[in-house]
Design an enzyme around this catalytic site. Structure first.
Site, PDB file in Angstrom:
ATOM      1  N   GLU A  57       1.138  -0.976   0.169  1.00 18.68           N
ATOM      2  CA  GLU A  57       0.038   0.090  -0.262  1.00 18.68           C
ATOM      3  C   GLU A  57       0.981   1.144  -0.136  1.00 18.68           C
ATOM      4  OE1 GLU A  57      -4.435  -1.644   1.990  1.00 18.68           O
ATOM      5  OE2 GLU A  57      -3.180  -1.106   3.823  1.00 18.68           O
TER       6      GLU A  57
HETATM    7  C1  ACM Z   1      -1.971  -5.396   4.035  1.00 19.32           C
HETATM    8  O1  ACM Z   1      -3.336  -6.072   4.600  1.00 19.32           O
HETATM    9  N1  ACM Z   1      -2.402  -3.874   3.707  1.00 19.32           N
HETATM   10  C2  ACM Z   1      -1.113  -5.923   4.083  1.00 19.32           C
END
Ligand code: ACM
Length: 493
Positions: free
Chosen positions: A300
């Protein structure tokens, strides 16, 4: 019994989770296991085994006539299995004999025996069986976020006990994120001084000292659980950019963050402070870590271009390898293959987001990466059970017990070679979970379901049988003080 009476499916009547490779039922139940002598190859195993048998209501007495004998034997296990974890357990009127080529298999055998003892008959009417067993995957784990809310050593030891009860081998700890820094590192004490006293919603936070982290690893290792620590990079780093202004282009520390948004924070690979920071924190963490893996995150990062991201992942991975460890990264790091050769063979990628484009994963597997499957729509145990559930999130949908049970790790990424699947990890993120009871109520009964996905051959899995067997675990959970969610998908005793 009339000829028409169906033979009961052992898979539904023996209280074993995960279901073993081969189970042979013998004659009448075995009596006399309420008081047993325990023979083991060493004191540490004897103590662990005794603890498990006592928890199941048996007494261990050197003068008892019936014995539980644990012994090392290379020939144990299912025919043809080469797994170092394989074992054979024989429960007969002559007593209990467990054999395995390695100590880990002997403890697996005792955990199977513990489940048999905890069945409806108790230690005085234990089903007579021969179990020959070995796992499907080596990597069978739980990934736990201790940042969004902090869970300290006592809670983490309880989590190790839970993980080990279902024969899982890995506890992956997500130790750093936007909301806090949870591991004390000798070369960077400022991180825990300045960025550990925060968590989601403004609670007190906390961190593990180096000594606590080492103790936890020892506790886990005795139970054959490897701790895999994660420093999440190059996103999810607000705790670091709050601590050190020089990790930011404007030289100023960012504010503390106690919300639950993701994707806004980042490091800058080409700032002069960044590489020394990476070397210090990853070097310290590698030195603190007994196991062979260090997780460097990679998920992310919404504000970095693909080239810098690929260089970052390569740098973090090579620092970890230089420190003698194998890097583990979230699935986004498959994008490292955009620059050919940057993702070193042997890197472990943890798949989580079912909405992601699958192409890079297949390319990464061809380049030698191996996958740990944590598909959020099945294995993210912070997802709500149902829309009304008071805890958890729902961005990947709801995950009821049956969803956690019915999935096939080798099919979640179409086109991925099956032999590049290293294993399975459940994951639990703690934005909404503040206490051990809340945490356990998300893990139980779903963690046992994921454990069976990781251990049991697909042809031996069966939902109807699983829901009966998992019900049989509840008395042991109550005895252990482990909170569980009594999902209506199971008829609980
Ligand atoms: C995640 O759930 N950002 C690995």
């Amino acid at each position: 019994m009339s000829a028409a009476t169906p033979v009961p499916d052992l898979r539904a009547t023996l209280p074993l989770v995960p279901w073993p490779s081969a189970v042979e039922a013998l004659d009448a139940p075995v009596a006399g296991l309420a008081v047993v002598r325990l023979d083991a190859p060493d004191d540490e195993l004897r103590e662990l085994a005794a603890e498990l048998l006592v928890a199941a209501g048996a007494q261990v007495d050197p003068a008892a006539t019936v014995s539980v004998a644990l012994s090392l034997d290379a020939d144990a296990g299912p025919a043809g299995s080469a797994s170092p974890e394989r074992y054979t357990l024989r429960v007969t009127s002559d007593g209990v004999v467990a054999t395995a080529p390695e100590r880990v298999g002997l403890l697996h055998a005792v955990r199977t025996l513990r489940q048999l003892l905890g069945g409806t008959g108790g230690p005085d009417a234990v089903p007579a069986v021969v179990v020959r067993d070995a796992p499907r995957y080596r990597w069978r784990g739980l990934s736990l976020d201790v940042v969004r809310h902090f869970f300290g050593p006592a809670d983490l030891r309880a989590v190790v006990d839970l993980v080990a009860a279902f024969k899982l081998r890995v506890l992956h700890l997500h130790l750093t994120d936007d909301q806090g820094w949870r591991i004390e590192l000798p070369s960077r004490p400022e991180l825990t001084e300045k960025a550990s006293q925060t968590q989601v919603g403004g609670g007190p936070g906390g961190y593990l000292t180096g000594a606590e982290f080492r103790d936890l690893q020892r506790y886990a290792a005795a139970r054959f659980v490897t701790v895999v620590p994660e420093i999440d990079l190059p996103g999810h780093v607000n705790a670091a950019t709050h601590t050190y202004g020089d990790l930011n282009p404007d030289g100023r520390p960012t504010d503390v963050y106690e919300g639950i948004e993701v994707g806004f924070s980042r490091l800058w690979l080409d700032l002069p402070a960044t590489e020394p920071f990476l070397r210090d924190v990853l070097g310290d963490l590698a030195r603190l870590t007994d196991g062979p893996y260090v997780h460097v995150g990679g998920d992310e990062v919404h504000t970095m271009d693909a080239d810098e991201y690929a260089r970052f992942v390569e740098r973090a991975g090579s620092i970890v390898r230089d420190a003698g460890k194998t890097p583990v990264m979230w699935q986004e790091a498959a994008r490292g293959t955009l620059a050919p050769g940057t993702l070193a063979p042997g890197t472990l990628l943890q798949y989580w987001d079912p909405k992601a484009d699958r192409e890079p994963f297949v390319d990464a597997a061809r380049a030698g990466a191996r996958f740990i499957m944590s598909a959020a729509d099945h294995a993210y145990l912070d997802m709500k059970y149902t829309p009304e559930h008071p805890l958890g999130l729902d961005w990947a949908g709801c995950v009821e017990l049956r969803d956690a049970y019915e999935w096939e790790p080798e099919e979640v990424i179409p086109g991925l070679p099956a032999d590049s699947v290293e294993g399975v990890s459940a994951a639990v993120w703690t934005e909404t979970l503040t206490t051990r009871d809340e945490l356990f109520s998300m893990l139980l009964p779903r963690l046992p379901a994921v454990a069976e996905v990781a251990w049991t051959a697909p042809a031996s899995k069966d939902w109807a049988a699983f829901r009966a067997r998992v019900a049989g675990q509840a008395p042991a959970w109550r005895d252990a003080g482990w909170e569980f969610h009594p999902t209506p998908q199971v008829d609980w005793p």
